[in-house]
Design a protein around this motif. Structure first.
Motif, PDB file in Angstrom:
ATOM      1  N   MET A   1       0.879  -1.628   0.039  1.00 40.02           N
ATOM      2  CA  MET A   1      -0.107   0.607  -0.264  1.00 40.02           C
ATOM      3  C   MET A   1       0.770   1.127   0.042  1.00 40.02           C
ATOM      4  N   ASN A   2       0.684   2.373  -0.922  1.00 38.32           N
ATOM      5  CA  ASN A   2       1.624   3.264  -0.967  1.00 38.32           C
ATOM      6  C   ASN A   2       1.029   4.330  -0.206  1.00 38.32           C
ATOM      7  N   HIS A   3       1.102   5.515  -0.013  1.00 37.11           N
ATOM      8  CA  HIS A   3       1.304   6.637   1.241  1.00 37.11           C
ATOM      9  C   HIS A   3      -0.375   7.427   1.060  1.00 37.11           C
ATOM     10  N   GLU A   4      -0.568   7.477  -0.271  1.00 38.42           N
ATOM     11  CA  GLU A   4      -1.669   8.460  -0.684  1.00 38.42           C
ATOM     12  C   GLU A   4      -2.807   7.198  -0.325  1.00 38.42           C
ATOM     13  N   GLU A   5      -2.511   5.396  -0.739  1.00 37.16           N
ATOM     14  CA  GLU A   5      -3.366   4.522  -0.249  1.00 37.16           C
ATOM     15  C   GLU A   5      -4.285   4.299   1.261  1.00 37.16           C
ATOM     16  N   MET A   6      -2.982   4.220   1.598  1.00 34.54           N
ATOM     17  CA  MET A   6      -3.202   4.784   3.103  1.00 34.54           C
ATOM     18  C   MET A   6      -3.916   6.065   3.617  1.00 34.54           C
ATOM     19  N   GLU A   7      -3.403   6.598   3.098  1.00 28.70           N
ATOM     20  CA  GLU A   7      -4.162   8.174   3.768  1.00 28.70           C
ATOM     21  C   GLU A   7      -6.015   7.743   3.436  1.00 28.70           C
ATOM     22  N   MET A   8      -6.277   6.957   2.130  1.00 32.87           N
ATOM     23  CA  MET A   8      -7.738   6.949   1.611  1.00 32.87           C
ATOM     24  C   MET A   8      -8.211   5.875   2.186  1.00 32.87           C
ATOM     25  N   ASN A   9      -7.475   4.497   3.266  1.00 42.69           N
ATOM     26  CA  ASN A   9      -7.683   3.897   3.333  1.00 42.69           C
ATOM     27  C   ASN A   9      -8.428   4.366   5.401  1.00 42.69           C
ATOM     28  N   TYR A  10      -7.079   5.234   5.649  1.00 46.28           N
ATOM     29  CA  TYR A  10      -7.683   5.358   7.028  1.00 46.28           C
ATOM     30  C   TYR A  10      -7.731   6.524   8.032  1.00 46.28           C
ATOM     31  N   ILE A  11      -7.757   7.236   6.651  1.00 48.20           N
ATOM     32  CA  ILE A  11      -8.419   8.802   7.825  1.00 48.20           C
ATOM     33  C   ILE A  11     -10.182   8.627   6.919  1.00 48.20           C
ATOM     34  N   ALA A  12     -10.626   9.350   7.907  1.00 47.81           N
ATOM     35  CA  ALA A  12     -12.429   9.660   7.644  1.00 47.81           C
ATOM     36  C   ALA A  12     -11.995  10.614   5.994  1.00 47.81           C
ATOM     37  N   PRO A  13     -12.519   9.679   5.317  1.00 47.70           N
ATOM     38  CA  PRO A  13     -12.762  10.547   4.140  1.00 47.70           C
ATOM     39  C   PRO A  13     -13.618  12.245   3.498  1.00 47.70           C
ATOM     40  N   THR A  14     -13.470  13.366   4.646  1.00 50.84           N
ATOM     41  CA  THR A  14     -13.719  14.216   4.722  1.00 50.84           C
ATOM     42  C   THR A  14     -12.773  15.407   4.204  1.00 50.84           C
ATOM     43  N   TYR A  15     -12.008  15.129   3.122  1.00 49.59           N
ATOM     44  CA  TYR A  15     -11.082  15.663   2.510  1.00 49.59           C
ATOM     45  C   TYR A  15     -10.906  15.211   0.731  1.00 49.59           C
ATOM     46  N   GLY A  16     -10.895  16.312   0.154  1.00 48.30           N
ATOM     47  CA  GLY A  16     -10.956  15.596  -1.508  1.00 48.30           C
ATOM     48  C   GLY A  16      -8.658  15.301  -1.255  1.00 48.30           C
ATOM     49  N   LYS A  17      -8.326  14.811  -1.875  1.00 52.33           N
ATOM     50  CA  LYS A  17      -7.094  14.717  -2.460  1.00 52.33           C
ATOM     51  C   LYS A  17      -5.863  15.193  -3.825  1.00 52.33           C
ATOM     52  N   ARG A  18      -5.479  15.919  -3.857  1.00 52.44           N
ATOM     53  CA  ARG A  18      -5.142  16.095  -5.087  1.00 52.44           C
ATOM     54  C   ARG A  18      -3.587  15.734  -5.656  1.00 52.44           C
ATOM     55  N   GLY A  19      -3.498  14.237  -5.310  1.00 53.71           N
ATOM     56  CA  GLY A  19      -2.775  13.504  -5.998  1.00 53.71           C
ATOM     57  C   GLY A  19      -0.976  13.656  -5.684  1.00 53.71           C
ATOM     58  N   ILE A  20      -0.484  14.047  -4.924  1.00 50.03           N
ATOM     59  CA  ILE A  20       0.845  14.153  -4.687  1.00 50.03           C
ATOM     60  C   ILE A  20       1.432  14.082  -3.451  1.00 50.03           C
ATOM     61  N   THR A  21       2.352  13.566  -2.692  1.00 45.96           N
ATOM     62  CA  THR A  21       2.639  12.969  -1.261  1.00 45.96           C
ATOM     63  C   THR A  21       4.306  13.982  -1.155  1.00 45.96           C
ATOM     64  N   LEU A  22       3.718  15.613  -0.517  1.00 48.00           N
ATOM     65  CA  LEU A  22       4.489  16.163  -0.377  1.00 48.00           C
ATOM     66  C   LEU A  22       5.169  15.782   1.037  1.00 48.00           C
ATOM     67  N   VAL A  23       7.042  16.144   1.302  1.00 51.49           N
ATOM     68  CA  VAL A  23       7.851  15.197   1.995  1.00 51.49           C
ATOM     69  C   VAL A  23       8.335  16.475   2.988  1.00 51.49           C
ATOM     70  N   ARG A  24       8.499  17.492   1.904  1.00 55.01           N
ATOM     71  CA  ARG A  24       9.746  18.019   2.340  1.00 55.01           C
ATOM     72  C   ARG A  24       9.541  19.770   2.098  1.00 55.01           C
ATOM     73  N   GLY A  25       9.929  20.668   3.017  1.00 57.08           N
ATOM     74  CA  GLY A  25       9.742  21.991   2.447  1.00 57.08           C
ATOM     75  C   GLY A  25      10.672  23.062   2.790  1.00 57.08           C
TER      76      GLY A  25
END
Ligand SMILES: Cc1ncc(COP(=O)(O)O)c(C=O)c1O
Length: 387
Positions: A1-25
């Motif tokens: 399971m990649n990070h996007e799938e983990m978020e989609m599976n385990y977080i309450a579905p109240t946010y639309g997702k932008r499809g990128i995984t940001l790791v650093r700023g």
């Protein structure tokens, strides 16, 4: 399971997702897990006002973590005391004390309670298309889209709404029941709509005539975003309560409700409390933020670069553009069509912006944004609007 799938599976579905995984700023840039660089023009909806991983702010945070992160307000904290003095002194002189919480919606909840306690009246009047958060009290005031409210009825009783920039419509509903009128100096979620000076002056006059408090919700407009520390000071209209959150600690959660003497006189021990509010970590970050803004002339920069940004967008010749609105580095590009497709295209081009209402592309970059960053946004904007 990649990070996007983990978020989609385990977080309450109240946010639309932008499809990128940001790791650093770093500064005004964000990086995804593939190493792709993005120019950040939304700063977590206006939170990271001094850029990501700002070394000065991070040093202050690290230093405080090693000393003391959390301290209930029944004990005195050196750093909280210092920050309270600084933030109240930075605020206009009619706001004399600060109540601490952890988010914008909580700062609004406090404002509702304080207005009722001060006046002994039940009603709060907010504006149509205003946004004040999504906890039950704040949500009762929020009126940006029926779907946010309808599933959660019943909301607070004694809440009414009037049209933004139309003081006459307030006159028609205000009464001796009205504790407070709350509004944003620029409607943020409602499409980046600045108030007019005449409107705010008239609202203040109507509030005074009716013994009603005026609350400015500066959660999105505050902390320098518009070129002044607090946006309502552009208009020279005072208030009794000001809500602040998002930017004051550059990403460490913090919310504040600043109040006048008239309000604090009516408060009592236990009237409103919370566990994390005013924690030393957020206060240390807050002090460093105020220093950084002063030392680096961030307010002047927000005004100058913001004006340049708006001029450059206005100069784009595209039949898709309806209007460009805003103040300082709070800018909305209103399209004649839905913005989603263009936000996605900008993201693919390495520019991260955020929607407001469905047709508005919203830019809330860090106050450290430079003209060269604007030039890159404009180049990409021209490209996506012409494709
Ligand atoms: C004007 C205004 N008030 C309140 C809030 C709610 O803040 P939070 O999301 O931190 O609860 C927001 C959030 O966007 C806001 O823009």
């Amino acid at each position: 399971m990649n990070h996007e799938e983990m978020e989609m599976n385990y977080i309450a579905p109240t946010y639309g997702k932008r499809g990128i995984t940001l790791v650093r700023g770093e500064g005004v840039y964000l990086y995804d897990d593939q190493g792709k660089k993005y120019l950040d023009c939304f700063s977590n909806v206006g939170v990271t006002i001094l850029g990501h991983a700002n070394p000065k702010i991070n040093d202050a945070i690290k230093n405080q973590i090693d000393k003391l992160m959390n301290l209930h307000q029944s004990f005195i904290s050196d750093i909280r005391a210092e920050y309270s003095k600084r933030i109240v002194e930075a605020a206009p002189d009619y706001l004399t004390r600060v109540f601490y919480c952890n988010s914008g919606t909580e700062s609004v909840e406090a404002a509702i309670k304080f207005a009722r306690a001060t006046t002994g009246r039940p009603e709060i009047i907010a504006t149509k298309m205003g946004y004040h958060g999504k906890t039950m009290g704040a949500l009762s005031l929020t009126k940006t889209a029926p779907k946010y409210n309808n599933a959660f009825m019943p909301l607070l009783e004694d809440v009414n709404h009037f049209s933004y920039n139309d003081a006459q419509s307030l006159k028609e509903i205000i009464s001796e029941k009205t504790a407070a009128v709350i509004l944003e100096p620029i409607q943020g979620e409602g499409g980046i709509k600045p108030a007019t000076k005449e409107f705010l002056e008239e609202v203040k006059k109507i509030c005074d005539e009716n013994g009603t408090l005026l609350i400015f919700d500066e959660v999105q407009t505050g902390m320098g975003r518009t070129g002044k520390l607090f946006a309502h000071t552009h208009f020279g209209v005072s208030c009794d309560i000001m809500c602040l959150a998002k930017g004051p600690a550059n990403g460490v959660p913090i919310g504040m409700t600043l109040i006048s003497d008239k309000v604090s006189e009516k408060l009592f021990k236990g009237a409103h409390t919370n566990t994390f509010g005013g924690n030393p970590l957020a206060c240390a970050a807050g002090l460093a933020v105020l220093d950084y803004i002063d030392e680096n002339k961030c307010l002047e920069n927000a005004e100058e670069v913001g004006n340049y940004f708006m001029e450059q967008i206005r100069a784009i010749d595209s039949p898709l553009i309806r209007e460009v609105r805003g103040m300082g580095l709070m800018i909305g590009l209103d399209l004649k069509t839905r913005a989603t497709k263009y936000l996605k295209a900008l993201q693919d081009e390495g520019i991260l912006a955020f929607p407001s209402v469905s047709t508005v592309i919203r830019f809330l970059p860090a106050l450290t944004f430079q003209k060269e960053h604007v030039d890159l946004v404009i180049e990409k904007l021209k490209k996506v609007l012409s494709e």
